[in-house]
Design a protein around this motif. Structure first.
Motif, PDB file in Angstrom:
ATOM      1  N   ALA A 497       0.826  -1.209   0.000  1.00  0.00           N
ATOM      2  CA  ALA A 497       0.000   0.000   0.000  1.00  0.00           C
ATOM      3  C   ALA A 497       0.857   1.255   0.000  1.00  0.00           C
ATOM      4  CB  ALA A 497      -0.920  -0.009   1.221  1.00  0.00           C
ATOM      5  N   ARG A 498       1.995   1.205   0.684  1.00  0.00           N
ATOM      6  CA  ARG A 498       2.897   2.363   0.714  1.00  0.00           C
ATOM      7  C   ARG A 498       3.618   2.521  -0.621  1.00  0.00           C
ATOM      8  NH1 ARG A 498       5.524   4.931   5.079  1.00  0.00           N
ATOM      9  NH2 ARG A 498       6.974   6.509   4.284  1.00  0.00           N
ATOM     10  N   PHE A 499       3.935   1.404  -1.272  1.00  0.00           N
ATOM     11  CA  PHE A 499       4.682   1.437  -2.529  1.00  0.00           C
ATOM     12  C   PHE A 499       3.910   0.678  -3.612  1.00  0.00           C
ATOM     13  CE2 PHE A 499       7.939   1.322   0.920  1.00  0.00           C
ATOM     14  CZ  PHE A 499       8.335   2.655   0.825  1.00  0.00           C
ATOM     15  N   PRO A 500       2.803   1.255  -4.103  1.00  0.00           N
ATOM     16  CA  PRO A 500       1.980   0.551  -5.097  1.00  0.00           C
ATOM     17  C   PRO A 500       2.511   0.606  -6.522  1.00  0.00           C
ATOM     18  CG  PRO A 500       1.006   2.671  -4.596  1.00  0.00           C
ATOM     19  CD  PRO A 500       2.200   2.538  -3.694  1.00  0.00           C
ATOM     20  N   GLU A 501       3.549   1.397  -6.763  1.00  0.00           N
ATOM     21  CA  GLU A 501       4.125   1.491  -8.106  1.00  0.00           C
ATOM     22  C   GLU A 501       5.359   0.594  -8.193  1.00  0.00           C
ATOM     23  OE1 GLU A 501       2.606   3.104 -10.365  1.00  0.00           O
ATOM     24  OE2 GLU A 501       1.284   4.443  -9.286  1.00  0.00           O
ATOM     25  N   PRO A 502       5.707   0.060  -9.350  1.00  0.00           N
ATOM     26  CA  PRO A 502       4.974   0.187 -10.609  1.00  0.00           C
ATOM     27  C   PRO A 502       3.711  -0.656 -10.581  1.00  0.00           C
ATOM     28  CG  PRO A 502       6.796  -1.324 -10.878  1.00  0.00           C
ATOM     29  CD  PRO A 502       6.916  -0.767  -9.501  1.00  0.00           C
ATOM     30  N   GLU A 503       2.774  -0.303 -11.443  1.00  0.00           N
ATOM     31  CA  GLU A 503       1.502  -1.017 -11.469  1.00  0.00           C
ATOM     32  C   GLU A 503       1.666  -2.447 -11.952  1.00  0.00           C
ATOM     33  OE1 GLU A 503      -0.314   1.752 -14.044  1.00  0.00           O
ATOM     34  OE2 GLU A 503      -1.171   2.968 -12.437  1.00  0.00           O
ATOM     35  N   SER A 504       2.729  -2.725 -12.671  1.00  0.00           N
ATOM     36  CA  SER A 504       3.017  -4.076 -13.132  1.00  0.00           C
ATOM     37  C   SER A 504       4.392  -4.472 -12.620  1.00  0.00           C
ATOM     38  CB  SER A 504       2.974  -4.133 -14.668  1.00  0.00           C
ATOM     39  OG  SER A 504       3.166  -5.444 -15.134  1.00  0.00           O
ATOM     40  N   PHE A 505       4.521  -5.717 -12.190  1.00  0.00           N
ATOM     41  CA  PHE A 505       5.772  -6.237 -11.640  1.00  0.00           C
ATOM     42  C   PHE A 505       6.238  -5.428 -10.427  1.00  0.00           C
ATOM     43  CE2 PHE A 505       5.760  -8.035 -15.882  1.00  0.00           C
ATOM     44  CZ  PHE A 505       6.142  -9.349 -15.620  1.00  0.00           C
ATOM     45  N   GLY A 506       5.287  -5.159  -9.540  1.00  0.00           N
ATOM     46  CA  GLY A 506       5.593  -4.514  -8.277  1.00  0.00           C
ATOM     47  C   GLY A 506       5.211  -5.434  -7.135  1.00  0.00           C
ATOM     48  N   TRP A 507       4.853  -4.805  -5.999  1.00  0.00           N
ATOM     49  CA  TRP A 507       4.527  -5.610  -4.818  1.00  0.00           C
ATOM     50  C   TRP A 507       3.271  -6.458  -5.022  1.00  0.00           C
ATOM     51  CZ3 TRP A 507       6.930  -7.565  -0.999  1.00  0.00           C
ATOM     52  CH2 TRP A 507       8.078  -6.969  -0.473  1.00  0.00           C
ATOM     53  N   MET A 508       2.308  -5.959  -5.783  1.00  0.00           N
ATOM     54  CA  MET A 508       1.101  -6.761  -5.983  1.00  0.00           C
ATOM     55  C   MET A 508       1.411  -8.017  -6.777  1.00  0.00           C
ATOM     56  SD  MET A 508      -2.018  -7.029  -5.126  1.00  0.00           S
ATOM     57  CE  MET A 508      -2.333  -5.409  -4.451  1.00  0.00           C
ATOM     58  N   ARG A 509       2.313  -7.920  -7.768  1.00  0.00           N
ATOM     59  CA  ARG A 509       2.715  -9.122  -8.507  1.00  0.00           C
ATOM     60  C   ARG A 509       3.436 -10.100  -7.569  1.00  0.00           C
ATOM     61  NH1 ARG A 509       3.854 -10.794 -13.837  1.00  0.00           N
ATOM     62  NH2 ARG A 509       2.106  -9.418 -14.295  1.00  0.00           N
ATOM     63  N   ARG A 510       4.267  -9.585  -6.672  1.00  0.00           N
ATOM     64  CA  ARG A 510       4.982 -10.452  -5.723  1.00  0.00           C
ATOM     65  C   ARG A 510       4.007 -11.168  -4.804  1.00  0.00           C
ATOM     66  NH1 ARG A 510       8.277 -14.137  -3.961  1.00  0.00           N
ATOM     67  NH2 ARG A 510       9.720 -13.563  -2.289  1.00  0.00           N
ATOM     68  N   LEU A 511       3.009 -10.460  -4.300  1.00  0.00           N
ATOM     69  CA  LEU A 511       2.019 -11.091  -3.417  1.00  0.00           C
ATOM     70  C   LEU A 511       1.189 -12.111  -4.178  1.00  0.00           C
ATOM     71  CD1 LEU A 511       0.945  -7.917  -1.422  1.00  0.00           C
ATOM     72  CD2 LEU A 511       2.324  -9.823  -0.588  1.00  0.00           C
ATOM     73  N   GLY A 512       0.879 -11.814  -5.444  1.00  0.00           N
ATOM     74  CA  GLY A 512       0.159 -12.789  -6.255  1.00  0.00           C
ATOM     75  C   GLY A 512       0.963 -14.059  -6.454  1.00  0.00           C
ATOM     76  N   ASP A 513       2.281 -13.931  -6.628  1.00  0.00           N
ATOM     77  CA  ASP A 513       3.132 -15.118  -6.753  1.00  0.00           C
ATOM     78  C   ASP A 513       3.101 -15.945  -5.471  1.00  0.00           C
ATOM     79  OD1 ASP A 513       3.788 -14.344  -9.282  1.00  0.00           O
ATOM     80  OD2 ASP A 513       5.766 -13.545  -8.765  1.00  0.00           O
ATOM     81  N   LEU A 514       3.110 -15.268  -4.320  1.00  0.00           N
ATOM     82  CA  LEU A 514       3.062 -15.990  -3.046  1.00  0.00           C
ATOM     83  C   LEU A 514       1.747 -16.747  -2.893  1.00  0.00           C
ATOM     84  CD1 LEU A 514       4.674 -13.349  -0.639  1.00  0.00           C
ATOM     85  CD2 LEU A 514       5.722 -15.424  -1.559  1.00  0.00           C
ATOM     86  N   VAL A 515       0.654 -16.147  -3.374  1.00  0.00           N
ATOM     87  CA  VAL A 515      -0.635 -16.862  -3.352  1.00  0.00           C
ATOM     88  C   VAL A 515      -0.586 -18.060  -4.288  1.00  0.00           C
ATOM     89  CG1 VAL A 515      -3.081 -16.672  -3.928  1.00  0.00           C
ATOM     90  CG2 VAL A 515      -1.945 -14.812  -2.698  1.00  0.00           C
ATOM     91  N   GLU A 516      -0.055 -17.855  -5.473  1.00  0.00           N
ATOM     92  CA  GLU A 516      -0.008 -18.916  -6.480  1.00  0.00           C
ATOM     93  C   GLU A 516       0.824 -20.105  -6.011  1.00  0.00           C
ATOM     94  OE1 GLU A 516       1.964 -18.210 -10.411  1.00  0.00           O
ATOM     95  OE2 GLU A 516      -0.144 -18.094 -11.056  1.00  0.00           O
TER      96      GLU A 516
END
Length: 823
Positions: A497-516
């Motif tokens: 949430a503090r570092f949402p950029e970049p929109e692609s290949f950022g922290w959200m992609r990392r968290l998605g990998d951990l879920v996967e």
């Protein structure tokens, strides 16, 4: 009066941060006292040696005598009119001056001989060896600064240096700010140098001339020539010209000058600077010149050009995104503030550093809150610079607060003294100490204070390497999730949430990998679901494909349906993941909504939206959608524009058994029907329809487009239709250009001989119709024969489509001529 070489203990307190480790709490007076005791133990300093004034005077006298002798030799060499004799004499003078070494400084600064010696060096420079030219520059550095007594000689020297493009000699004269007298007092020098800027003869000569003009005040007389130099395709000349215009007193740069330079930089990246130190210096001058210009003129087009430069991501040393953001801060602080916000939200520390130069220039009211954010950044490179800026602006050390840290909301109360002492280590300069502390904190799971401290380590990717995207499930993020469980997931979400950029290949992609990979269990993914839903629902969201990907795996909140559906029916980033999410949506009530979307899109003839709505609804098995899909097939009989949507409907209806091979054979038996293209694409590769497709190859129906569709289906089927088949040549002759281009490309992919496609290729490649050329992008990769490559080279200058031309240039290993003279 206090001696200036002694430290004041009171003042030293303000600078303790620069020489004391963060975990130390020193007594400044005690440390200073210990240092003074060490000095006292060393005993009195040795007496300086006594200088013999008489020996020193004799050395000066010998040097002056040698310089007078050298001056006489210079007079003799200058008087020679024969070029060969003058060159030989110049070499002898050079050798003699070089032997004098530093004694040459005793030459009479008021005489013309020193200037004439340099003129001889410049005149014969091209005939000298590299080593001799280096010795010339060394002698020029030692010669006394010329005076205005011989203004005409000095003017001739500077103009000759410029015309000869003798950069080494120019550097020698410009090595010190006061080495040359005020050049503005030399009559006509500015006009003569301006003539060199206009006439050359080379770009290097122009660059040297502008270097001299930059020391001349005022520069108004040279301004027209400098403006014309901004249009020359030499980066060195352009950088110097803009710098000279913008740093003149008074400045003579105008808005049109600046806009032209910036817009041209967007279109033409600077020459590669890492190959040459001089190129890097040119870049630095351009960067300084633009910022200096923006202090005087602020055209709106410059703002747009600077944003374009950031998006262009050119490979540069000085003209990078940090510089462009700083330039925006000079003239457009509101826009710069938005860019600073963007950089400070980036997951990678090197991008957050890009905000710092702009922060230094922003007004205090805009900068303060952002400076606080940077001062609490996990990365030392960001935090240290922000602390220094805070000290400069407020004359006090930044007050570190636990509440400003990423993940501080996880703390259940005020931070303990132990937390603050450990934070000093985590924020310290010693990398190994930080790593040791990280291992100790992992062992204290599930302590909340340990988790928050770990987030500071993980947030600095220069140490942690997070977010990482390796094939193996390891790294700090994995360790935190495994050690801290649901709280660890919440902590990583706080970082995201503090570092949402970049929109692609950022922290959200990392968290998605951990879920996967199963590291984050579905039952622990509540914070992640909320964060992903927030990003998808945001009005200013850009690319949300990573957030959609996460929600597709852990489930989306019901209230997010409208937003996800809007994405799914569009053709933007994340649309494919959004369609997958809607297909798996557990609420069956949305089937009626999807059928309604299909009916509405059909009524409005919005074929793209209809295609996507049909795919989702039919994959979900919505009964009403099948009825509407049948209606789409009926409409496609009369409206060829519905073909793509009809293909999607037929493909889904075939998958559920509503349409069978008999339906396809019935359609394929009539090549004159618009539905022929639907059946050919959906049943391509099916053995049951191959005879019908073979029969359609000889059809002339629909201006040959049915035959093209049949040929494409057979080429892509198994076994492939032989691209040498004679029937294909007849089909190509009959087909319209768009269909012909698609068939030619397919034939080339499957190995058609050059002789069959050459005639059509030449015509199609130079077409101005984008519907034709778009089908040929990539075809050059399959044209490998010498004759095919020769054809591509021959037609390349006539190709209109920019993307197609660039594709062919890439395959051929050629490209347009370099824009910049420097290459």
């Amino acid at each position: 009066m206090r001696p200036v070489d002694q430290l004041d203990a009171t003042l030293a307190r303000y600078f303790a941060w620069s020489f004391v480790y963060p975990w130390d709490t020193p007594d400044i007076e005690e440390r200073l006292g210990a240092a003074q005791r060490d000095i006292a133990r060393q005993g009195p300093e040795a007496e300086p040696p006594v200088v013999d004034e008489s020996n020193l005077q004799r050395s000066f006298d010998r040097a002056r005598a040698a310089c007078r002798s050298l001056a006489q030799v210079i007079v003799e060499a200058w008087a020679l009119t024969d070029d060969d004799a003058s060159l030989a004499a110049t070499k002898r003078v050079l050798a003699r001056a070089d032997r004098l070494g530093v004694d040459v400084v005793e030459m009479d600064a008021g005489s013309a001989e020193a200037i004439r010696l340099l003129r001889l060096f410049v005149r014969h420079g091209p005939q000298l060896t590299r080593r001799q030219r280096e010795r010339c520059a060394a002698v020029a550095t030692l010669l006394p600064a010329p005076e205005l007594h011989h203004a005409a000689e000095l003017s001739d020297l500077l103009v000759e240096i410029a015309r000869a493009a003798d950069g080494a000699m120019a550097d020698a004269l410009l090595s010190e700010d006061d080495r040359l007298p005020p050049l503005g007092e030399i009559p006509m020098l500015g006009a003569r140098l301006a003539d060199v800027v206009d006439a050359g003869p080379t770009h290097a000569a122009r660059a040297v001339a502008i270097d001299f003009l930059a020391r001349l005040e005022p520069r108004e007389a040279a301004a027209p020539a400098l403006r014309r130099a901004l249009r020359l395709p030499s980066f060195a000349v352009r950088a110097r010209a803009l710098h000279a215009l913008s740093t003149s007193e008074p400045p003579v740069v105008n808005a049109a000058d600046l806009v032209h330079v910036l817009q041209d930089l967007v279109a033409h990246p600077p020459p590669f600077t890492l190959s040459d130190d001089e190129h890097e210096e040119n870049e630095r001058m351009m960067a300084d010149g633009v910022i200096a210009a923006l202090e005087h003129v602020q055209p709106p087009q410059a703002e747009e050009a600077l944003l374009d430069l950031i998006d262009a991501e050119h490979e540069t040393v000085w003209l990078d995104a940090a510089w462009a953001t700083e330039a925006l801060a000079v003239a457009f602080p509101e826009t710069a503030a938005a860019m600073v916000d963007h950089w400070l939200k980036c997951a990678h520390a090197h991008q957050r550093v890009w905000a710092l130069a702009a922060l230094r220039r922003l007004p205090l009211g805009i900068a303060e809150a952002r400076l606080r954010l940077a001062a609490a950044d996990p990365a030392f490179a960001v935090r240290d610079s922000a602390h220094a800026q805070w000290l400069e602006r407020f004359d006090r050390v930044y007050p570190v607060r636990a509440d400003d840290l990423p993940g501080a909301a996880l703390l259940e109360g005020p931070a303990s003294d132990l937390f603050l002492s450990r934070l000093a280590v985590v924020h310290g300069r010693v990398r190994e100490a930080r790593r040791v502390m990280g291992r100790a904190l992992l062992a204290e799971a599930p302590d909340r204070e340990a988790l928050v401290l770990l987030l500071q380590l993980i947030g600095d990717d220069t140490d942690s390497g997070e977010p990482s995207f390796g094939s193996r499930d390891e790294g700090w993020a994995t360790a935190v999730v495994e050690g801290f469980g649901p709280k660890g997931v919440e902590g990583l979400c706080a970082l995201a949430a503090r570092f949402p950029e970049p929109e692609s290949f950022g922290w959200m992609r990392r968290l998605g990998d951990l879920v996967e990979r199963g590291s984050i269990a579905i039952e622990s993914a509540g914070p992640l679901r909320a964060l992903a839903a927030q990003q998808v629902a945001s009005d200013d969201a850009g690319r949300v494909d990573d957030s959609i990907r996460v929600l597709a795996r852990i489930g989306a909140p019901a209230e997010l349906l409208e937003r996800v559906l809007a994405l799914a029916l569009d053709d933007d980033f994340g649309a494919a993941d959004a369609r997958g999410l809607v297909v798996s949506w557990p609420d069956r009530a949305i089937d009626a909504r999807l059928a309604s979307e299909m009916a509405l899109a059909l009524a409005e003839r919005d074929w793209t939206r209809l295609r996507y709505a049909a795919r989702i609804a039919l994959e979900r098995g919505a009964p009403a959608a099948r009825v509407i899909a049948q209606r789409v097939l009926e409409v496609a009989e009369n409206e060829p524009e519905a073909a793509e949507a009809a293909v999607e409907c037929a493909r889904q209806l075939r998958a559920v058994g509503t349409l069978d091979d008999a339906w396809a054979l019935g359609v394929l038996a009539h090549p004159d029907r618009p539905l022929f293209v639907v059946a050919a694409r959906v049943w391509a590769g099916a053995d049951a329809v191959r005879p019908a497709l073979e029969a359609a190859l000889s059809s002339r129906a629909r201006q040959g487009s049915s035959a093209v569709e049949a040929a494409l289906a057979l080429l892509r089927g198994e076994p492939h239709l032989n691209p040498r088949d004679r029937r294909l040549a007849a089909i190509l002759d009959l087909a319209a250009p768009p269909e012909r281009a698609e068939l030619v490309c397919a034939m080339c992919i499957y190995g058609a001989p050059h002789a069959i496609v050459a005639r059509h290729l030449e015509e199609l490649l130079v077409s101005a119709d984008p519907n034709v050329t778009s089908s040929l992008v990539g075809v050059a990769l399959w044209l490998k024969s010498p004759r095919a490559r020769a054809l591509l080279r021959a037609v390349l200058p006539r190709i209109c489509d920019v993307e197609l031309r660039a594709d062919i240039e890439d395959v051929l290993g050629t490209g347009p001529d370099p824009y910049w003279a420097e290459g």
